[in-house]
Scaffold this motif. Structure first.
Motif, PDB file in Angstrom:
ATOM      1  N   PHE A   3      43.613 -19.546 -11.825  1.00  0.00           N
ATOM      2  CA  PHE A   3      44.691 -19.487 -10.833  1.00  0.00           C
ATOM      3  C   PHE A   3      45.924 -18.817 -11.402  1.00  0.00           C
ATOM      4  CE2 PHE A   3      48.556 -21.307  -9.110  1.00  0.00           C
ATOM      5  CZ  PHE A   3      48.402 -21.052  -7.762  1.00  0.00           C
ATOM      6  N   TYR A   4      46.431 -19.342 -12.525  1.00  0.00           N
ATOM      7  CA  TYR A   4      47.748 -18.819 -12.955  1.00  0.00           C
ATOM      8  C   TYR A   4      47.627 -17.412 -13.492  1.00  0.00           C
ATOM      9  CZ  TYR A   4      46.663 -20.323 -17.808  1.00  0.00           C
ATOM     10  OH  TYR A   4      46.115 -20.509 -19.043  1.00  0.00           O
ATOM     11  N   MET A   5      46.502 -17.090 -14.108  1.00  0.00           N
ATOM     12  CA  MET A   5      46.389 -15.721 -14.621  1.00  0.00           C
ATOM     13  C   MET A   5      46.334 -14.732 -13.466  1.00  0.00           C
ATOM     14  SD  MET A   5      46.869 -15.721 -17.694  1.00  0.00           S
ATOM     15  CE  MET A   5      46.675 -13.944 -17.813  1.00  0.00           C
ATOM     16  N   THR A   6      45.592 -15.119 -12.415  1.00  0.00           N
ATOM     17  CA  THR A   6      45.558 -14.257 -11.234  1.00  0.00           C
ATOM     18  C   THR A   6      46.975 -14.086 -10.699  1.00  0.00           C
ATOM     19  OG1 THR A   6      43.507 -15.437 -10.777  1.00  0.00           O
ATOM     20  CG2 THR A   6      44.293 -13.880  -9.107  1.00  0.00           C
ATOM     21  N   LYS A   9      56.746 -16.707 -20.622  1.00  0.00           N
ATOM     22  CA  LYS A   9      56.611 -18.171 -20.623  1.00  0.00           C
ATOM     23  C   LYS A   9      55.290 -18.559 -19.972  1.00  0.00           C
ATOM     24  CE  LYS A   9      60.924 -19.840 -21.837  1.00  0.00           C
ATOM     25  NZ  LYS A   9      62.247 -19.447 -21.447  1.00  0.00           N
ATOM     26  N   ALA A  10      54.913 -17.829 -18.931  1.00  0.00           N
ATOM     27  CA  ALA A  10      53.634 -18.122 -18.296  1.00  0.00           C
ATOM     28  C   ALA A  10      52.516 -17.938 -19.311  1.00  0.00           C
ATOM     29  CB  ALA A  10      53.434 -17.174 -17.120  1.00  0.00           C
ATOM     30  N   LEU A  11      52.569 -16.819 -20.028  1.00  0.00           N
ATOM     31  CA  LEU A  11      51.534 -16.580 -21.038  1.00  0.00           C
ATOM     32  C   LEU A  11      51.589 -17.646 -22.128  1.00  0.00           C
ATOM     33  CD1 LEU A  11      51.710 -12.692 -21.360  1.00  0.00           C
ATOM     34  CD2 LEU A  11      49.945 -14.070 -20.290  1.00  0.00           C
ATOM     35  N   ILE A  31      40.263 -13.627 -20.216  1.00  0.00           N
ATOM     36  CA  ILE A  31      40.773 -15.001 -20.383  1.00  0.00           C
ATOM     37  C   ILE A  31      40.252 -15.908 -19.276  1.00  0.00           C
ATOM     38  CG2 ILE A  31      42.920 -14.682 -19.114  1.00  0.00           C
ATOM     39  CD1 ILE A  31      44.256 -16.504 -21.104  1.00  0.00           C
ATOM     40  N   ILE A  32      40.145 -15.391 -18.075  1.00  0.00           N
ATOM     41  CA  ILE A  32      39.647 -16.302 -17.028  1.00  0.00           C
ATOM     42  C   ILE A  32      38.145 -16.510 -17.178  1.00  0.00           C
ATOM     43  CG2 ILE A  32      41.438 -15.605 -15.407  1.00  0.00           C
ATOM     44  CD1 ILE A  32      39.356 -13.994 -13.919  1.00  0.00           C
ATOM     45  N   GLY A  33      37.535 -15.775 -18.104  1.00  0.00           N
ATOM     46  CA  GLY A  33      36.115 -16.022 -18.375  1.00  0.00           C
ATOM     47  C   GLY A  33      35.211 -15.279 -17.418  1.00  0.00           C
ATOM     48  N   PHE A  34      35.590 -14.042 -17.094  1.00  0.00           N
ATOM     49  CA  PHE A  34      34.742 -13.221 -16.231  1.00  0.00           C
ATOM     50  C   PHE A  34      33.441 -12.936 -16.963  1.00  0.00           C
ATOM     51  CE2 PHE A  34      33.294  -9.283 -14.273  1.00  0.00           C
ATOM     52  CZ  PHE A  34      33.468  -9.570 -12.942  1.00  0.00           C
ATOM     53  N   PRO A  35      32.349 -13.133 -16.303  1.00  0.00           N
ATOM     54  CA  PRO A  35      31.058 -13.001 -16.986  1.00  0.00           C
ATOM     55  C   PRO A  35      30.977 -11.716 -17.808  1.00  0.00           C
ATOM     56  CG  PRO A  35      30.734 -13.726 -14.745  1.00  0.00           C
ATOM     57  CD  PRO A  35      32.189 -13.444 -14.885  1.00  0.00           C
ATOM     58  N   GLY A  36      30.506 -11.880 -19.026  1.00  0.00           N
ATOM     59  CA  GLY A  36      30.273 -10.719 -19.881  1.00  0.00           C
ATOM     60  C   GLY A  36      31.417 -10.426 -20.805  1.00  0.00           C
ATOM     61  N   CYS A  62      51.294 -22.281 -14.462  1.00  0.00           N
ATOM     62  CA  CYS A  62      51.284 -21.939 -13.042  1.00  0.00           C
ATOM     63  C   CYS A  62      52.679 -21.776 -12.487  1.00  0.00           C
ATOM     64  CB  CYS A  62      50.579 -23.040 -12.254  1.00  0.00           C
ATOM     65  SG  CYS A  62      48.882 -23.234 -12.745  1.00  0.00           S
ATOM     66  N   ALA A  63      53.642 -22.464 -13.077  1.00  0.00           N
ATOM     67  CA  ALA A  63      54.950 -22.560 -12.430  1.00  0.00           C
ATOM     68  C   ALA A  63      55.947 -21.553 -12.957  1.00  0.00           C
ATOM     69  CB  ALA A  63      55.510 -23.968 -12.625  1.00  0.00           C
TER      70      ALA A  63
END
Lengths: 523, 554, 99, 648
Positions: free
Chosen positions: D430-433, D305-307, D387-392, D298-299
């Protein structure tokens, strides 16, 4: 008696040494070539020894036995087991590279009086050392071994003191003083060790009445030769002390960094890869062979010392500012492993130790010789004087890295095999010891990578910007070594097959059995 | 184990009974053949005196050298002949009415002394080293011993080309005395022999051509201390005579272990008095320890070795030691074995002191001759370790060591004579810096000798050291062996220091020059090197020799 | 009279001689003290010879005298040459060589 | 058939050898050769796969014994391969993604004069990684294990002239070595326990030994896994590893190597099944790491580095799953595969962005890039949704299963782990968004830019050269780069679904890993619902913070937690202070000790002997009379001693 192959293998370089020394001053190059050819011929002989040796045959083969000094019960007895063969082969193999690597190390700076012939002397001494080392690997007579064990100090001494590294160590400009200090230190340490051993050798004679390794071992085995416990222990200590100095084992190690630091890279290799091996070899053959009980008695202490050497040597290597001293301390750590393997008293440990002697010879040779090439280019041994070499001399850097990776015993390279065997062997009997020893793995990575990072990576230092890459001669030295490192790392079977029977014999000498795995033990 | 039984370990009964008859004096029988070595040498010495008297000065030198060399060679041949005829082993017996023993040790040591003397004579005769003075070559001896140093008398003598050719007869006399010394079979002969070889040495010490003050000082010290010690020796003899009523070794031995046949009341009385015996024995031993230079009777050694002309130093260091140790061996093994429980502990102390002191003090020496002197003290310690083994091996090992050591010593001192500067020999160590660069060969040779002194394997030094330590260990003196190896470690340090100096340090600008010697010195050095290496690599033959010779006659 | 007393005398003389050697500086005197010691030996020999009733001791005494004479010759030669070059016969002056 | 297995390894190994020893003359064709051999390996893998599908579930395991490696008395180590479903999964993943990334690199490394060597290293990595997953015993696995470590070392430090890169590489290797210590100790333990360390015998014999031994072995294996898979406490190297070229980050530090830890644990399932305590520790490590990584993610303002943080956290999920035992093994691997797709895709996207932005890595200097690089935007977006697990999308299936499994563990542990997993999902969202918005939406912050913020050292080399001066001209990357991204995007969209329909993947792996469903306290639907909720919360929060108001070009100071998170939650500082500093002091003092004490004793002895010599020398004072005294004294002592001897 058939053709005395072992004698020939030892005599050839000796004769070569004399011949080389006799080459007139002006014909310097001729001397070099002569030395190279002799060393190659010796290698050929050593290979024939290797071929003629049948691993599954008698314990000692190619034996020779002549009367020498009947008065002292001394016979000229030679004979090799798998371990001896392996080490003779290693020696004969390394010398040509050492000669080749030291091609220009002994060229006189300015032409002195026509009598002064450093070059001839340099190569003659190297060959002399080779001859003595081979004899001591082949000797099955304690006295014979002792003679050459001691005598080889003299040529080594002149090599260290007479042909020091021209690169300044940065600590002190007075190089020659430092060099002779290093040489004297080397000699005195080993001489004291040797003299104390002499006392033990005499004691052994008083007890046993002769010096024949086989006879004494058999006599001890079948009980015809009784030895009082205390006597055996004292004699063992006398022998072990000398070997521990030579090996070197903490806290008797301090001569090695000086010696390796001050001498030229090839000589440093000669010290650590060849001469010091005699010490560890002798532990395996004489300490365990002659004094099994005492060896077992001393094992705990020795293991602790070995552990200290491993960790202590590695830590000091991390703390060094001088490339060659760093390698020296690394070697101390490695010798710790070898001794650990020997005194773990397991098949894996001892096979590992033997392989370790060979592999360490190869890896140190590779690393040290490349380091020598590097140093000869920049004229400094200080790590801080380098940086970014990888950019200007990629091949040099690459070979240096491989040498380093071998030193930290990366799987796939030869040292890994031996180091892992030693660890397993130690762990099988003394788990805690094994675990502490594995710390050495991490530290090894630390000093190697730090060395590589500081010298090879980063922005290019102006002093090294013009540095040429490896020349043909230098590549010719390094490439085969690296090939061997990889080859023996991937397929060490020939070596293990050579060593295993000998190790089995040693294990029976000390009447030790490998600990059984729990699962089988349970059944 | 009874005293006599132990005794017979290393001695054997002689063919002829010792002449201890006192009431009737029968005509003495002298076995000239068996005494021939000594007689030849003494005779040659006398001849030398006559030469001094009658031969013109020009040819004297050659005549003397010739006579000396021939005599020594002949004497050696005689010794070999005797040994070949089994006088060393089976036919060993006591000659000259019990005065002289002809047996293995005697012959072996005589042979050694003769060879050493021969080699030494070569160095005496060397005339190429000093620059030519007034058109005539000069050796290392004063032109005219009587002339005052630095006086015009001296210069005149040099101008006139005088040379002290008396050194050759003197040396021969000394050799003669030394030949008798180890084979003396009664205390009187012992004393006379001692004086016979000491007095010429005193004189020889005073005859140096350069540094004459030091040379004379050395002579005075050697003379005073030497005669002081011989006075003790003599008093010891007196006491022993008082104890046993005889000076014959055999008789004394018998008296000591109580196996003497007829005992008259007087003897019975003195026999009871151990003080006589012990004090007497101690004083005699002291006299001999002085000659071998054992601590604490060693203090003359450095000064005399330094001051004396170097060839003489070499001669003394080698031959004197051999003779003295021979006498000491005979005394301890033939006369005093019955006392060994008394003197062995004491000798232990002496041995340890000698080995350690010699090695330790040598470390800080700055003069090569003094260095070698101290090293010779340390070596005396090693040899003593073999002496007190009290085993047959002890005898043979000591004999071997002496043979090995003497040639190394002469060779080493011969090399010292080669390194010269304006003031004669450059003996200060600093002068030797970088010698290896200037003349590698000489430096290498000297290094070989030093390594032999240090007892590095493959040199005679190692074989000898191993032999004596082995004997000591077998004799139950394991502790001595340990001390021995430690002190040889210390000793190694200063030998190494010299090697470092010669090879690893830069030569000085005003360094000494290395004189090119005549074949004479070359042979001396060559023999030294040869013996060093042969005895180092293949000592078996000589060990056998020493072994066969290892039995005293009583 | 008991010959043992002569022995005591001999020992005494010997001790005096030895002491003289240790304490006197003049080379000649030192040398004389040594001669004294030798003569003490002679006395002892003769006394013992009497004690044991054999002649060896007396003969030895003669030998000793000869030896002593020889020593005198050699010794004086050396000492005199030293004196002439140093103008002093003190043994302590002759200490160039030390340590 | 089984003889093909060696070929899998041989191809890339050959490539490595040729490319690294070949010299300059190969510069022009090097990259093609490398890619070709990687592809070849993939083809072989595919063939083997087809063959394997052709056989029944239980006899799918192939094995090939090459030669006996270290034959020593009582010690047998062979070079032998074993190809079962688990290995096969990895083989396809490695060679597949590997090949794609080779292709990608052709474009990405175009302007690097050392490209040939780069491909050599990549091939070396493939070979080592294949050895790792194909080995049939732990020692050979160890070879691959360290081999990939070496490759990663070489690739992270590929731009060696940058001290930061060199340091990062060294750090990675060292931290991994600590893990390797664990592995080697584990192997030794196996040897002393079972007398062997080949998978078969060991894993069958687990029943015959004590739980204590198994626990010990398990924990050692976990240590190894922590090192390789950047799990707490050995995670610190992964962030710095981003110094390496982006394709490397994609292949090694996202898709394959870092997941080796998961493979190790799943492979050693039998051991862990026998050691519940060890399993618990594993789950804990997983849970902690998944939060840790997420928070760090997140930071960070550096996109890579975020990835990297996200990778850490995702692997945390896998480890967690693997710690659950048979309930989780399958899902761990499944998530591993899907993650392989979308995380590789994301990294490649990031690389493409950097490629277009003069190698700028600071997201605060991005913004509104979607219209400049549409392909990248779309592929990256799909990866994001996955990655955030969006349905499907794949992430939805795999991660959902893990969360379920976590609850299914049952008991308090189950609840805790489950909720941690849920929380992780929210933070991930959150962080991926955040990344998505900062990069592709909002104003174009790279125009009329301020000077770069000092606390964000830009990673890639060019940044120093022209980063500051002329503003970048964002542009779409060449086809060689976009195609792999597209392919991976496909994977990240469909893989999950494809695997989950009819539990294909589960049945595929079950013979190797076994599986049981456990008994979840919550119905699958509930869990899914919960996941959805947290997901929406996460996205919303991110949108509120970064979508609504403008993103400052220079990072604000931020809360304490933020600042800590920027510094990897101070874990690095800890290392520095305790290990580095401490180590330096230790070595320095030891050097001192060695010089003064150990050496000093000897030199001291020598000196004292010398001093003694000097004193004794004084006794030789040149006065004949004093010599006489010593003689006199000597003889006196001699006599006295002799008499004494007689007396006693």
């Amino acid at each position: 008696m058939s053709f005395p192959l072992l004698t020939a293998t030892a005599v050839l370089p000796a004769v070569g040494a004399i011949a080389t020394a006799a080459v007139p001053a002006a014909r310097r190059t001729a001397a070099k070539w002569l030395a190279l050819l002799v060393s190659l011929a010796t290698l050929a002989l050593a290979v024939t020894v290797l071929v003629r040796f049948d691993p599954d045959g008698a314990r000692y083969q190619l034996t020779e036995s002549r009367s020498w000094i009947a008065e002292f019960g001394v016979r000229y007895e030679l004979g090799v087991d798998g371990i001896g063969v392996a080490l003779i082969a290693l020696t004969a193999l390394l010398i040509p590279f050492i000669v080749l690597a030291g091609w220009h190390d002994a060229d006189p700076l300015e032409t002195k009086s026509s009598r002064w012939r450093p070059t001839q002397g340099f190569f003659a001494l190297i060959l002399a050392v080779e001859a003595m080392v081979i004899i001591s690997f082949a000797a099955t007579d304690v006295f014979l071994f002792y003679i050459f064990f001691e005598a080889m100090l003299i040529p080594m001494y002149f090599l260290i003191g007479g042909f020091g590294d021209r690169a300044h160590s940065g600590t002190d400009e007075n190089a020659s003083a430092q060099r002779s200090y290093a040489a004297v230190k080397f000699l005195l340490y080993n001489l004291v060790g040797g003299l104390i051993m002499l006392a033990a050798v005499i004691g052994l004679y008083v007890v046993a009445g002769n010096f024949s390794l086989q006879e004494i071992t058999e006599a001890r085995a079948n009980g015809t030769l009784e030895m009082a416990t205390s006597t055996e222990r004292w004699l063992f200590l006398g022998f072990f002390f000398a070997f521990a100095v030579k090996a070197p084992l903490w806290p008797l190690h301090t001569w090695l960094p000086n010696a390796m630091g001050e001498s030229t890279a090839p000589v440093a290799v000669l010290i650590t890869a060849v001469v010091d091996k005699v010490g560890t070899f002798a532990m395996l053959r004489f300490c365990l062979g002659l004094f099994p009980e005492a060896s077992k008695w001393a094992t705990p202490v020795i293991l602790v010392l070995a552990l200290i050497s491993i960790v202590y040597g590695a830590l000091l290597a991390v703390g060094q500012r001088d490339i060659k001293r760093l390698v020296a301390y690394a070697s101390i750590s490695h010798f710790g492993f070898i001794i650990l393997g020997i005194f773990a008293m397991t098949s894996q440990g001892q096979s590992g130790a033997t392989l370790y002697m060979v592999n360490h010879g190869l890896s140190t040779a590779a690393l040290m010789l490349v380091a020598g090439f590097l140093i000869s280019r920049r004229g400094s041994r200080l790590i801080a004087d380098y940086g970014g070499v990888q950019k200007v001399a990629p091949v040099l850097a690459g070979t240096f890295l491989i040498g380093g990776l071998a030193t930290l015993s990366l799987p796939g390279l030869a040292p890994f095999v031996s180091e892992f065997l030693v660890l397993v062997g130690a762990f099988a009997r003394y788990p805690v010891v094994g675990i502490i020893a594995t710390i050495g793995i991490v530290l090894a990575a630390l000093y190697t990578l730090v060395l590589y990072q500081r010298t090879m990576t980063g922005p290019v230092k102006p002093e090294v910007s013009a540095m040429p890459d490896l020349r043909a001669r230098e590549l010719l030295v390094v490439a085969p070594l690296i090939a061997l490192l990889i080859g023996l790392g991937v397929y060490p079977k020939p070596l293990t097959d050579l060593v295993n029977p000998a190790v089995k014999h040693t294990m029976s000498d000390v009447q030790q059995k490998d600990p059984k795995p729990d699962v089988e033990a349970a059944k | 184990m009874s005293a006599s039984a132990v005794h017979s370990l290393w001695t054997m009964a002689s063919a002829a009974a010792p002449g201890d008859a006192i009431d009737k004096i029968d005509t003495p029988t002298i076995e000239y053949a068996q005494l021939s070595p000594t007689l030849i040498v003494i005779g040659a010495a006398v001849l030398g005196i006559l030469i001094e008297a009658f031969v013109p000065r020009k040819t004297r030198y050659y005549a003397q050298v010739f006579v000396a060399v021939v005599a020594l060679t002949a004497a050696f041949a005689a010794v070999v002949g005797l040994a070949a005829n089994g006088y060393g082993t089976t036919k060993a017996h006591i000659a000259a009415m019990g005065a002289i023993a002809v047996d293995g040790p005697a012959l072996f040591l005589q042979g050694t002394i003769l060879l050493a003397g021969l080699v030494a004579i070569f160095t005496f005769a060397e005339r190429r080293l000093d620059p030519v003075a007034h058109g005539n070559r000069v050796d290392s001896f004063a032109a005219q011993a009587g002339s005052v140093p630095g006086s015009e008398g001296e210069q005149a003598a040099t101008k006139a080309g005088f040379t002290t050719t008396e050194v050759f007869p003197l040396a021969l006399f000394a050799v003669g005395g030394m030949l008798v010394f180890p084979s003396a079979n009664d205390l009187l002969t012992l004393f006379i022999a001692l004086e016979v070889f000491s007095l010429p040495l005193y004189l020889l010490c005073a005859l140096a051509r350069r540094k004459r003050l030091m040379s004379q000082e050395a002579a005075v010290k050697y003379f005073l201390l030497g005669s002081f010690s011989s006075a003790f020796l003599l008093f010891g003899i007196a006491l022993l005579y008082g104890y046993a009523g005889s000076v014959s070794y055999g008789t004394i031995a018998k008296v000591i272990d109580g196996s003497v046949q007829e005992i008259n009341p007087a003897l019975a009385d003195t026999m009871g008095n151990d003080a006589l015996l012990l004090i007497g024995a101690a004083m005699i031993v002291m006299g001999l320890l002085f000659k071998v230079g054992a601590v604490p009777f060693h203090m003359w050694t450095p000064d005399v070795y330094e001051g004396a002309p170097t060839p003489v130093t070499g001669f003394m260091a080698a031959a004197t030691k051999v003779a003295a140790f021979g006498a000491l061996l005979r005394l301890l093994y033939v006369v005093l074995p019955g006392l060994r429980w008394d003197w062995r502990p004491v000798m232990w102390g002496v041995v340890i002191l000698t080995m350690l002191a010699g090695a330790i003090v040598a470390i800080t020496q700055t003069d090569i001759k003094r260095l070698l002197a101290y090293s010779s003290i340390a070596h005396a310690g090693f040899i003593l370790a073999g002496v007190i083994a009290m085993t047959p091996d002890g005898i043979s090992s000591v004999l071997f060591y002496l043979a090995a050591y003497s040639f190394v010593t002469i060779g080493a001192f011969a090399v010292v004579t080669l390194v010269r500067d304006a003031g004669g020999e450059a003996t200060h160590l600093s002068k030797w810096a970088g010698l290896g660069r200037r003349s590698p060969l000489v430096a290498a040779v000297f290094a070989v000798f030093l390594l032999a002194f240090a007892g590095i394997p493959l040199t005679s030094g190692f074989s000898g050291k191993f032999a004596v330590f082995k004997a000591a260990a077998e004799g139950g003196a394991g502790a001595l062996v340990v001390v021995g190896v430690l002190s040889s470690a210390i000793a190694a340090f200063f030998y190494i220091r010299v090697i470092v100096l010669m090879f690893f340090s830069e030569p000085k600008a005003d360094g000494p020059t290395v004189a090119v010697p005549s074949p004479l010195t070359m042979t001396a050095i060559g023999v030294g090197v040869a013996v060093t290496l042969v005895l180092g690599v293949a000592p078996q033959y000589f060990l056998d020799l020493a072994n066969q010779a290892g039995v005293f006659v009583r | 009279m008991n010959p043992v007393n002569y022995l005591y005398l001999a020992a005494l003389l010997f001790a005096i001689g030895a002491t003289g050697v240790l304490i006197r500086r003049n080379a000649i005197v030192v040398f004389m003290c040594i001669e004294l010691m030798l003569n003490a030996c002679n006395l002892a020999f003769v006394a013992f010879s009497r004690l044991h009733g054999n002649l060896d001791g007396q003969i030895i005494a003669f030998f000793t005298m000869v030896v002593a004479a020889a020593e005198v010759v050699v010794g004086l030669a050396i000492i005199v040459s030293l004196f002439r070059s140093r103008h002093s016969a003190s043994v302590d002056d002759a200490s160039l060589m030390k340590l | 058939m089984e003889n093909l297995i060696a070929l899998l390894v041989a191809a890339p190994l050959l490539g490595a050898a040729v490319l690294l020893c070949g010299g300059r003359r190969l510069d022009r064709v090097g990259h093609w050769l490398g890619t070709l051999l990687a592809a070849a390996s993939f083809v072989v893998g595919a063939v083997l796969f087809a063959d394997m599908l052709g056989r029944g579930a239980e006899e799918r395991t192939l094995s090939q014994h090459l030669f006996s490696w270290i034959p020593v008395e009582g010690f047998q180590a062979d070079v032998a391969f074993q190809l079962d479903q688990l290995s096969m999964t990895f083989v396809l993943l490695i060679t597949g993604v590997g090949t794609l990334i080779h292709i990608y690199s052709i474009g990405y490394m175009e302007h690097d004069e050392r490209r040939r060597r780069f491909f050599g290293y990549l091939n070396l990595f493939l070979a080592a990684m294949l050895i790792l997953v194909l080995a049939d015993n732990y020692l050979l696995l160890y070879v691959g294990w360290e081999g990939v470590g070496l490759a990663s070392y070489l690739l992270i430090g590929f731009w060696q002239h940058k001290p930061s890169a060199a340091t990062a590489a060294k750090k990675a290797f060292l931290v991994n070595r600590v893990g390797d210590m664990g592995l080697s100790i584990a192997i030794m333990l196996m040897f002393t326990t079972f007398g062997t360390f080949a998978f078969g015998p060991v894993l069958e014999a687990t029943g015959e030994t004590s739980e204590g031994k198994l626990t010990a072995i398990g924990l050692m294996l976990l240590l190894a896994a922590c090192g390789k898979s950047a799990q707490v406490p050995l995670q610190s190297w992964l962030g710095d590893a981003m110094e390496g070229p982006t394709p490397v980050s994609a292949l090694i530090h996202a898709a394959t190597m870092v997941t080796a830890g998961v493979y190790l644990i799943v492979r050693s399932g039998a051991i862990f099944n026998g050691a519940p305590d060890a399993q618990l520790v594993v789950t804990v490590v997983g849970a902690v790491t998944l939060l840790f990584g997420a928070i760090v993610g997140c930071a960070k303002d550096d996109i890579k580095k975020a990835l990297a943080g996200s990778t850490m956290s995702q692997i945390g999920y896998m480890i967690l799953a693997a710690g659950l035992g048979p309930i989780g093994y399958v899902f761990a691997i499944m998530h591993l595969v899907t993650h392989g797709f979308f995380k590789a895709g994301l990294f490649l996207g990031a690389g493409s962005v950097m490629h277009g932005m003069n190698d700028e890595v600071d997201m605060r200097k991005y913004g509104g890039l979607r219209k400049y690089m549409p392909v990248t935007f779309v592929t990256f977006g799909l990866g994001y949704l996955a990655i955030i697990g969006f349905p499907g999308l794949s992430g939805f299936f795999s991660k959902d299963k893990i969360i379920e499994a976590a609850f299914a563990k049952g008991g308090a542990e189950g609840w805790i782990l489950g909720s941690v997993a849920l929380l992780g999902a929210a933070i991930t969202a959150f962080y991926m968004t955040r990344v998505m918005i900062m990069t592709f939406f909002g104003e174009e912050r790279w125009r009329h830019r301020a000077t770069a913020s000092p606390d964000q050292p830009s990673a890639e080399p060019a940044a120093e050269t022209h980063g500051e001066h002329d503003e970048p001209h964002p542009h779409e990357s060449p086809r060689s780069m976009t195609i792999p991204m597209i392919v991976l995007a496909f994977g990240s969209v469909f893989a999950g679904g494809f695997f989950s329909i009819g539990d294909r993947f589960m049945h595929w792996l079950e013979p190797v890993t076994r599986h049981d469903h456990g008994h979840s306290p919550l119905s699958a639907a509930t869990v899914t619902g919960a996941t959805m909720v947290v997901l929406i919360i996460g996205v919303a929060l991110a949108y509120v913070q970064y979508g609504r108001r403008p993103v400052p070009v220079t990072a604000p100071r931020g809360s304490l937690l933020t600042r800590a998170a920027r510094r990897d939650l101070l874990q690095d500082d800890f290392n520095h202070v305790v290990l580095v500093r401490g180590g330096e002091h230790l070595t320095r003092s030891l050097v001192y000790v060695d010089h003064t004490l150990v050496d000093g004793v000897v030199n001291g002895t020598a000196a004292s002997v010398g001093g003694l010599s000097g004193r004794l020398r004084k006794m030789q004072n040149g006065y004949a009379r004093s010599y006489a005294v010593s003689m006199f004294g000597g003889v006196a002592v001699l006599i006295a001693a002799t008499l004494l001897m007689r007396a006693v």
